[in-house]
Design a protein around this motif. Structure first.
Motif, mmCIF file in Angstrom:
data_model
loop_
_atom_site.group_PDB
_atom_site.id
_atom_site.type_symbol
_atom_site.label_atom_id
_atom_site.label_comp_id
_atom_site.label_asym_id
_atom_site.label_seq_id
_atom_site.Cartn_x
_atom_site.Cartn_y
_atom_site.Cartn_z
ATOM 1 N N ARG A 15 31.679 33.117 -28.083
ATOM 2 C CA ARG A 15 31.693 33.776 -26.581
ATOM 3 C C ARG A 15 31.470 33.386 -25.301
ATOM 4 O O ARG A 15 32.233 33.631 -24.627
ATOM 5 N N GLY A 16 29.761 33.195 -25.548
ATOM 6 C CA GLY A 16 29.568 32.932 -23.796
ATOM 7 C C GLY A 16 29.397 31.133 -23.256
ATOM 8 O O GLY A 16 29.176 31.200 -21.970
ATOM 9 N N ASN A 17 30.449 30.429 -24.990
ATOM 10 C CA ASN A 17 29.942 28.940 -24.367
ATOM 11 C C ASN A 17 30.465 28.539 -23.103
ATOM 12 O O ASN A 17 30.701 27.836 -22.832
ATOM 13 N N ILE A 18 31.476 29.186 -22.793
ATOM 14 C CA ILE A 18 32.686 29.340 -21.324
ATOM 15 C C ILE A 18 31.746 28.900 -19.732
ATOM 16 O O ILE A 18 32.024 28.091 -19.680
ATOM 17 N N GLY A 19 30.559 29.923 -19.893
ATOM 18 C CA GLY A 19 29.589 29.436 -18.580
ATOM 19 C C GLY A 19 29.619 28.002 -18.961
ATOM 20 O O GLY A 19 28.893 27.396 -17.798
ATOM 21 N N ASN A 20 28.463 27.450 -20.158
ATOM 22 C CA ASN A 20 28.152 25.946 -19.663
ATOM 23 C C ASN A 20 28.911 25.292 -19.926
ATOM 24 O O ASN A 20 28.868 24.307 -18.852
ATOM 25 N N PHE A 60 23.530 20.820 -23.093
ATOM 26 C CA PHE A 60 22.934 19.971 -22.419
ATOM 27 C C PHE A 60 23.734 18.359 -23.485
ATOM 28 O O PHE A 60 23.348 17.296 -22.809
ATOM 29 N N ALA A 61 22.874 18.561 -24.776
ATOM 30 C CA ALA A 61 23.001 17.564 -25.605
ATOM 31 C C ALA A 61 25.040 17.626 -25.559
ATOM 32 O O ALA A 61 25.432 15.377 -25.700
ATOM 33 N N ILE A 62 26.292 18.226 -25.806
ATOM 34 C CA ILE A 62 26.685 17.727 -25.963
ATOM 35 C C ILE A 62 27.654 17.004 -25.592
ATOM 36 O O ILE A 62 28.615 16.226 -25.201
ATOM 37 N N SER A 63 27.334 17.798 -23.772
ATOM 38 C CA SER A 63 27.930 17.510 -22.620
ATOM 39 C C SER A 63 27.479 15.596 -22.706
ATOM 40 O O SER A 63 28.667 15.249 -22.038
ATOM 41 N N ARG A 65 34.844 20.095 -23.373
ATOM 42 C CA ARG A 65 36.299 19.899 -24.479
ATOM 43 C C ARG A 65 35.399 20.138 -26.064
ATOM 44 O O ARG A 65 35.067 20.628 -26.821
ATOM 45 N N TRP A 66 34.503 19.103 -26.421
ATOM 46 C CA TRP A 66 33.373 19.336 -27.109
ATOM 47 C C TRP A 66 32.596 20.350 -27.217
ATOM 48 O O TRP A 66 31.986 20.199 -28.970
ATOM 49 N N ILE A 67 31.776 21.070 -26.726
ATOM 50 C CA ILE A 67 31.548 21.715 -26.956
ATOM 51 C C ILE A 67 31.634 22.783 -27.073
ATOM 52 O O ILE A 67 31.792 23.594 -28.721
ATOM 53 N N PHE A 68 33.262 22.648 -27.633
ATOM 54 C CA PHE A 68 34.043 23.570 -27.873
ATOM 55 C C PHE A 68 34.624 23.215 -29.435
ATOM 56 O O PHE A 68 34.618 24.274 -30.540
#
Length: 512
Positions: A75-80, A205-208, A220-223
């Motif tokens: 729900r909140g990872n859109i902020g990241n 931080f890692a996925i970016s 995109r990889w975060i999602f």
């Protein structure tokens, strides 16, 4: 518990009646004999309560916490993702990012009450994993959206499928644990939300760093990766999530009966043993809507949920605008959430041990208020550390408060169908405030964000008003019940009428 029928009821007879589903109730309060009703411990002497609670915690809490961790993460990872370039790559302009946050609540909030009713009708081990797999697929697809319209569509669908988890689990725990044990378990479950905040920053931080892999941007990889993880855990939950005590295979027969007996008579005063009517009668649906405590709890929930979503969606941006890089802002969110999670569990343990709810929630509201006052009154540009400390104080109050108020309403609403509806109303309508919180932190207000902080302060004041009103209401009702019982007001009531009173029973004591 003291019994109030003049006829002595033997323990063996009570156990037999309970197992057969016979209503055990009090028909004549005037004839109190002072003899003791059998307790669950007396009926099932082979059951070790502490050992049983540890067994329940081991089998129930870890999976629920993992489900909610992933729910809040998704729900909140859109902020990241946003500070990693989402708005830039999708060419979002003006308030489009805020609207993408807002539309989630247009489906999320209205569907929470129907979802809890469906949970009551269907099996938790089917319903909860199914909605989890569905929102995990939506989250994965969010990683391949190409424009503003696609982002809106996926956020709307995410709200549809996530709607049932939090109110469903909050109610589900009340079918396993008594009032005196509930907040600690609610906190262990909800602490996953604050852990998700910390985990989200670390993962982002890692996925970016995967920027460019398969030709995709890092956000995109975060999602995609977090969505796939949700789908996998959802499938595992089909086989690891239990339904209710009466069907749980990890319990012995005596343990099942022990748990059901305790839940059936939980909340009754020492002068009676009134088993509540737990049928799915539409009467209890309307009872929940007509009860003033439902709406006061809703106001209290509003006082906390707006700051909660503000923290969830905007904390990375608030910290970044204090002068930090995106990567450092992601990392600086982590200790805030960890501190909040640890205090949340400790506070819940103290609350259950002392059997006090409102005093701890009042402390939480004070911490939140102090944090936002600090953020507003001191220049973020000149003194960024003050705003950062304010974020700590706000989170320190917000995350422990949620399990506190959820436990408080579940402690004071009975029986189970009315409680399921009342909790869904509180959480469902309460979450409409998410649509407010997503629009009060505007780009043009950075880095001070006075509008957002001020709106949150206003809702915190509303929370204080509702908390005081609830204490007055509960205190007055407890006194009124005792006066009416002494005056013979309930003498003419039948067994069925007593069973249908729920939390209005003279033997049900509201917790403060």
């Amino acid at each position: 518990m003291e019994k109030t029928d003049a006829t002595h009821i033997e323990s063996a007879s009570i156990e037999e009646d309970f197992k057969n589903g016979t209503q055990i109730t009090i028909t004549d309060p005037e004839k109190a004999s002072g003899e003791l009703m059998a307790t669950a411990e007396e009926l099932y002497p082979s059951v070790d309560k502490k050992k049983l609670l540890r067994k329940m915690d081991f089998h129930i809490i870890p999976m629920l916490s993992l489900l909610y961790l992933l729910c809040f993460l998704d729900r909140g990872n859109i902020g990241n993702a946003n500070i990693e370039g989402l708005s830039t790559d999708l060419n979002l302009t003006g308030e489009q990012y805020n609207m993408a946050l807002t539309v989630f609540f247009f489906t999320y909030a209205p569907l929470e009450v129907p979802s809890n009713m469906l949970l009551k009708k269907f099996r938790p081990s089917i319903w909860l994993p199914s909605i989890m797999v569905a929102w995990g697929l939506v989250m994965t697809l969010m990683g391949i959206v190409q424009n503003y319209g696609g982002l809106l569509a996926t956020r709307v669908l995410l709200g549809v499928f996530e709607a049932g988890l939090f109110p469903g689990v909050a109610y589900y725990l009340t079918t396993w644990y008594c009032r005196s044990e509930l907040q600690f378990r609610q906190a262990m479950f909800f602490s996953a939300a604050s852990v998700a905040g910390a985990f989200s920053g670390l993962l982002a931080f890692a996925i970016s760093k995967m920027r460019g892999v398969a030709g995709l941007e890092g956000w995109r990889w975060i999602f995609i990766l977090e969505g796939i993880a949700t789908v996998v855990v959802g499938f595992i939950a089909y086989f690891t999530l239990y339904d209710y005590p009466e069907t749980a295979k990890f319990l012995t027969e005596d343990e099942r009966q022990y748990i059901m007996y305790r839940i059936k008579f939980d909340g009754q005063s020492s002068s009676s043993a009134v088993a509540q009517d737990d049928s799915m009668n539409s009467k209890y649906l309307w009872d929940a809507f007509k009860d003033i405590q439902t709406w006061l709890h809703l106001g209290l929930f509003w006082g906390i949920i707006c700051p909660l979503y503000s923290i969830s969606f905007f904390l990375p941006s608030i910290i970044k605008n204090l002068g930090y890089t995106s990567s450092k802002a992601q990392l600086l969110t982590i200790p805030i959430y960890i501190v909040a999670a640890c205090w949340g569990v400790l506070q819940a343990w103290l609350s259950d041990r002392l059997q006090k709810r409102s005093i701890f929630v009042a402390f939480n509201l004070c911490c939140m208020m102090l944090g936002y006052i600090l953020a507003i009154s001191i220049s973020a540009a000149a003194h960024p550390a003050a705003t950062y400390v304010g974020c700590y104080l706000a989170a320190f109050g917000i995350y422990p408060a949620i399990p506190g108020i959820i436990s408080w309403i579940s402690n004071n609403v009975s029986g189970s169908y009315k409680r399921a509806v009342a909790m869904a109303v509180q959480i469902g309508i309460g979450n409409l405030l998410g649509a407010v919180s997503t629009n009060i932190y505007r780009v043009q207000d950075k880095p001070q964000y006075r509008l957002g902080h001020s709106v949150n302060l206003g809702f915190i004041v509303l929370g204080f008003v509702c908390l005081v009103s609830l204490r007055i209401f509960y205190t007055r009702q407890n006194t009124l019940k005792k006066e009416r019982l002494a005056s013979g007001y309930y003498d003419s009531m039948s067994e069925d009428e007593f069973a249908q009173l729920g939390d209005r029973s003279p033997y049900f004591e509201y917790k403060l």
